[in-house]
Scaffold this motif. Sequence first.
Motif, PDB file in Angstrom:
ATOM      1  N   ILE A   1       2.685  10.841 -15.259  1.00 38.31           N
ATOM      2  CA  ILE A   1       3.589   9.744 -15.629  1.00 38.31           C
ATOM      3  C   ILE A   1       2.805   8.688 -16.388  1.00 38.31           C
ATOM      4  O   ILE A   1       1.720   8.285 -15.960  1.00 38.31           O
ATOM      5  N   GLY A   2       3.360   8.227 -17.498  1.00 38.45           N
ATOM      6  CA  GLY A   2       2.703   7.204 -18.295  1.00 38.45           C
ATOM      7  C   GLY A   2       3.476   5.904 -18.306  1.00 38.45           C
ATOM      8  O   GLY A   2       4.567   5.793 -17.747  1.00 38.45           O
ATOM      9  N   SER A   3       2.896   4.901 -18.949  1.00 39.57           N
ATOM     10  CA  SER A   3       3.529   3.590 -19.144  1.00 39.57           C
ATOM     11  C   SER A   3       3.923   2.921 -17.823  1.00 39.57           C
ATOM     12  O   SER A   3       5.031   2.427 -17.666  1.00 39.57           O
ATOM     13  N   LEU A   4       3.002   2.922 -16.859  1.00 37.91           N
ATOM     14  CA  LEU A   4       3.264   2.269 -15.572  1.00 37.91           C
ATOM     15  C   LEU A   4       2.964   0.773 -15.660  1.00 37.91           C
ATOM     16  O   LEU A   4       2.176   0.333 -16.509  1.00 37.91           O
ATOM     17  N   PRO A   5       3.584  -0.029 -14.801  1.00 36.69           N
ATOM     18  CA  PRO A   5       3.488  -1.491 -14.936  1.00 36.69           C
ATOM     19  C   PRO A   5       2.119  -2.098 -14.642  1.00 36.69           C
ATOM     20  O   PRO A   5       1.803  -3.187 -15.106  1.00 36.69           O
ATOM     21  N   ARG A   6       1.296  -1.453 -13.828  1.00 37.83           N
ATOM     22  CA  ARG A   6      -0.033  -1.970 -13.450  1.00 37.83           C
ATOM     23  C   ARG A   6       0.055  -3.389 -12.881  1.00 37.83           C
ATOM     24  O   ARG A   6      -0.604  -4.317 -13.354  1.00 37.83           O
ATOM     25  N   ASN A   7       0.873  -3.570 -11.866  1.00 34.69           N
ATOM     26  CA  ASN A   7       1.021  -4.895 -11.265  1.00 34.69           C
ATOM     27  C   ASN A   7       0.412  -5.007  -9.874  1.00 34.69           C
ATOM     28  O   ASN A   7       0.710  -5.940  -9.134  1.00 34.69           O
ATOM     29  N   SER A   8      -0.448  -4.057  -9.492  1.00 38.59           N
ATOM     30  CA  SER A   8      -1.185  -4.200  -8.238  1.00 38.59           C
ATOM     31  C   SER A   8      -2.234  -5.298  -8.381  1.00 38.59           C
ATOM     32  O   SER A   8      -2.902  -5.394  -9.407  1.00 38.59           O
ATOM     33  N   THR A   9      -2.367  -6.103  -7.352  1.00 34.93           N
ATOM     34  CA  THR A   9      -3.369  -7.168  -7.357  1.00 34.93           C
ATOM     35  C   THR A   9      -4.209  -7.106  -6.092  1.00 34.93           C
ATOM     36  O   THR A   9      -3.803  -6.503  -5.095  1.00 34.93           O
ATOM     37  N   PHE A  10      -5.366  -7.732  -6.132  1.00 31.26           N
ATOM     38  CA  PHE A  10      -6.245  -7.757  -4.977  1.00 31.26           C
ATOM     39  C   PHE A  10      -5.587  -8.482  -3.808  1.00 31.26           C
ATOM     40  O   PHE A  10      -5.670  -8.038  -2.662  1.00 31.26           O
ATOM     41  N   THR A  11      -4.904  -9.568  -4.102  1.00 27.49           N
ATOM     42  CA  THR A  11      -4.218 -10.337  -3.047  1.00 27.49           C
ATOM     43  C   THR A  11      -3.149  -9.491  -2.371  1.00 27.49           C
ATOM     44  O   THR A  11      -3.046  -9.467  -1.136  1.00 27.49           O
ATOM     45  N   PHE A  12      -2.352  -8.798  -3.169  1.00 28.94           N
ATOM     46  CA  PHE A  12      -1.304  -7.948  -2.600  1.00 28.94           C
ATOM     47  C   PHE A  12      -1.914  -6.803  -1.794  1.00 28.94           C
ATOM     48  O   PHE A  12      -1.380  -6.415  -0.748  1.00 28.94           O
ATOM     49  N   GLY A  13      -3.036  -6.277  -2.265  1.00 23.46           N
ATOM     50  CA  GLY A  13      -3.722  -5.215  -1.535  1.00 23.46           C
ATOM     51  C   GLY A  13      -4.208  -5.685  -0.171  1.00 23.46           C
ATOM     52  O   GLY A  13      -4.102  -4.961   0.825  1.00 23.46           O
ATOM     53  N   ILE A  14      -4.742  -6.907  -0.108  1.00 24.35           N
ATOM     54  CA  ILE A  14      -5.200  -7.467   1.164  1.00 24.35           C
ATOM     55  C   ILE A  14      -4.024  -7.681   2.111  1.00 24.35           C
ATOM     56  O   ILE A  14      -4.113  -7.432   3.326  1.00 24.35           O
ATOM     57  N   ILE A  15      -2.900  -8.124   1.565  1.00 23.05           N
ATOM     58  CA  ILE A  15      -1.698  -8.311   2.394  1.00 23.05           C
ATOM     59  C   ILE A  15      -1.259  -6.976   2.995  1.00 23.05           C
ATOM     60  O   ILE A  15      -0.943  -6.887   4.191  1.00 23.05           O
ATOM     61  N   LEU A  16      -1.256  -5.923   2.188  1.00 18.25           N
ATOM     62  CA  LEU A  16      -0.889  -4.593   2.688  1.00 18.25           C
ATOM     63  C   LEU A  16      -1.893  -4.105   3.729  1.00 18.25           C
ATOM     64  O   LEU A  16      -1.516  -3.457   4.714  1.00 18.25           O
ATOM     65  N   LEU A  17      -3.175  -4.424   3.522  1.00 24.68           N
ATOM     66  CA  LEU A  17      -4.201  -4.036   4.496  1.00 24.68           C
ATOM     67  C   LEU A  17      -3.973  -4.755   5.823  1.00 24.68           C
ATOM     68  O   LEU A  17      -4.085  -4.137   6.900  1.00 24.68           O
ATOM     69  N   LEU A  18      -3.645  -6.032   5.780  1.00 23.50           N
ATOM     70  CA  LEU A  18      -3.380  -6.787   7.004  1.00 23.50           C
ATOM     71  C   LEU A  18      -2.143  -6.244   7.723  1.00 23.50           C
ATOM     72  O   LEU A  18      -2.126  -6.154   8.963  1.00 23.50           O
ATOM     73  N   ILE A  19      -1.120  -5.873   6.963  1.00 23.65           N
ATOM     74  CA  ILE A  19       0.073  -5.275   7.569  1.00 23.65           C
ATOM     75  C   ILE A  19      -0.276  -3.939   8.212  1.00 23.65           C
ATOM     76  O   ILE A  19       0.186  -3.630   9.324  1.00 23.65           O
ATOM     77  N   THR A  20      -1.117  -3.158   7.530  1.00 22.20           N
ATOM     78  CA  THR A  20      -1.567  -1.875   8.081  1.00 22.20           C
ATOM     79  C   THR A  20      -2.309  -2.083   9.394  1.00 22.20           C
ATOM     80  O   THR A  20      -2.062  -1.374  10.387  1.00 22.20           O
ATOM     81  N   LEU A  21      -3.226  -3.046   9.413  1.00 20.94           N
ATOM     82  CA  LEU A  21      -3.977  -3.341  10.631  1.00 20.94           C
ATOM     83  C   LEU A  21      -3.047  -3.809  11.747  1.00 20.94           C
ATOM     84  O   LEU A  21      -3.217  -3.420  12.913  1.00 20.94           O
ATOM     85  N   PHE A  22      -2.076  -4.637  11.405  1.00 20.08           N
ATOM     86  CA  PHE A  22      -1.125  -5.134  12.394  1.00 20.08           C
ATOM     87  C   PHE A  22      -0.362  -3.970  13.031  1.00 20.08           C
ATOM     88  O   PHE A  22      -0.197  -3.904  14.259  1.00 20.08           O
ATOM     89  N   ILE A  23       0.091  -3.033  12.204  1.00 15.42           N
ATOM     90  CA  ILE A  23       0.850  -1.881  12.710  1.00 15.42           C
ATOM     91  C   ILE A  23      -0.029  -0.995  13.587  1.00 15.42           C
ATOM     92  O   ILE A  23       0.355  -0.620  14.706  1.00 15.42           O
ATOM     93  N   VAL A  24      -1.214  -0.662  13.097  1.00 12.56           N
ATOM     94  CA  VAL A  24      -2.099   0.261  13.822  1.00 12.56           C
ATOM     95  C   VAL A  24      -2.597  -0.368  15.119  1.00 12.56           C
ATOM     96  O   VAL A  24      -2.586   0.276  16.182  1.00 12.56           O
ATOM     97  N   ILE A  25      -3.042  -1.621  15.060  1.00 12.06           N
ATOM     98  CA  ILE A  25      -3.571  -2.283  16.260  1.00 12.06           C
ATOM     99  C   ILE A  25      -2.488  -2.424  17.324  1.00 12.06           C
ATOM    100  O   ILE A  25      -2.724  -2.189  18.516  1.00 12.06           O
ATOM    101  N   ASN A  26      -1.286  -2.810  16.905  1.00  9.19           N
ATOM    102  CA  ASN A  26      -0.194  -2.948  17.870  1.00  9.19           C
ATOM    103  C   ASN A  26       0.209  -1.603  18.458  1.00  9.19           C
ATOM    104  O   ASN A  26       0.548  -1.524  19.646  1.00  9.19           O
ATOM    105  N   LEU A  27       0.164  -0.556  17.644  1.00  7.16           N
ATOM    106  CA  LEU A  27       0.476   0.775  18.169  1.00  7.16           C
ATOM    107  C   LEU A  27      -0.566   1.212  19.186  1.00  7.16           C
ATOM    108  O   LEU A  27      -0.221   1.725  20.265  1.00  7.16           O
ATOM    109  N   ILE A  28      -1.831   0.987  18.883  1.00  6.66           N
ATOM    110  CA  ILE A  28      -2.913   1.392  19.790  1.00  6.66           C
ATOM    111  C   ILE A  28      -2.795   0.677  21.136  1.00  6.66           C
ATOM    112  O   ILE A  28      -3.002   1.276  22.196  1.00  6.66           O
ATOM    113  N   ASN A  29      -2.440  -0.605  21.107  1.00  3.16           N
ATOM    114  CA  ASN A  29      -2.374  -1.394  22.332  1.00  3.16           C
ATOM    115  C   ASN A  29      -1.024  -1.314  23.045  1.00  3.16           C
ATOM    116  O   ASN A  29      -0.836  -1.949  24.080  1.00  3.16           O
ATOM    117  N   SER A  30      -0.105  -0.555  22.483  1.00  3.58           N
ATOM    118  CA  SER A  30       1.215  -0.410  23.093  1.00  3.58           C
ATOM    119  C   SER A  30       1.237   0.743  24.086  1.00  3.58           C
ATOM    120  O   SER A  30       0.256   1.489  24.232  1.00  3.58           O
TER     121      SER A  30
END
Length: 356
Positions: A180-209
Amino acid sequence: MNTTSKTFRSNIITLGLVLAFYAVMEAMLKGGMLSSLMKGLLVPLCYYMILAVSLNLVVGISGELSLGHAGFMCVGAFVSAVFARTLGANLPGMVELIVAVIIGAVFAAIFGFLIGIPVLRLRGDYLAIVTLAFGEIIKNVINAVYLGVDSNGLHVSLKDVKSLGLEDGGEVIIKGAQGIGSLPRNSTFTFGIILLLITLFIVINLINSRHGRAIMSIRDNRIAAESVGLSVSKYKLTAFVISAALAGVAGVLYSHNLANLQATSKNFGYNQSIMILVFVVLGGIGNIRGSMIAAVVLTILPEKLRFLSDYRMLIYAIVLIVMMIINSAPKVVEWRKVMAEKYFKKDKKNADGGEV
């Protein structure tokens, strides 16, 4: 100090390290202290950490060996890319990215569910081989697909572009192995960190549940878990599906960081799955914080060693071997236990008002 307090403190340290990493990188970025190479690695660092954390949920917490993680990443990447080229083209950049993350996670979870039902009946090497095969199947099927869109909707073919039968003005989205070509390329470092924090929140809460404790009890002693009425298939499938969904999220971040997306062996093949597994093993199986650190180190290290040309991969391999030996050396493990006990007794003494 009780177990709950110790776990809470460990989780706070993990989240604090991520925030500190973000603050340092942002300060260096605004100060012009980062090279163009490091600027280009900021988003990849985020999705590699997400992949490492999500795979650790299966390998470390669930105790199953999966080598198909790149396949779920591939699903999330291509589904979100198709969305970006069709319906998402009319949405604002950030809105499109958020919706793409949701869609990528949902489709990756569906694939994880469909694959997990038959696959999780297997164990050990058999499970690893089958998940590896599924990952390769997903990649090869995408390479064979041609997808186009016109006023009549989507057209799919496994032959070539001409067989799509698009009307005049129709647009080809997926061109087989060309991707696939002509993609928007709108990923940012800030958005990536937010997704990482959400991932950690989900995994950590699952582990402790309750579900997380059930998953770990099945990992430690399957027979004992079954004897008290725990559904092994249910809990293993839960961990597998959540892990697949988070891999899909990483795939969305990956695809929106590129102008052209292709399902190559380098990006979504078994080598990629093994690399993600190396992050988990090197950082410590079941150690969420360690897997993130390993992902950062092993992503930056090969790029920093490019100037060594022919010796770059040799040094990279030596570092891996040395780190694995250090992590598993009996004396090092014993020293860690001694330090942990010493620190634990110190905290308990302070909590008890000077008495152990």
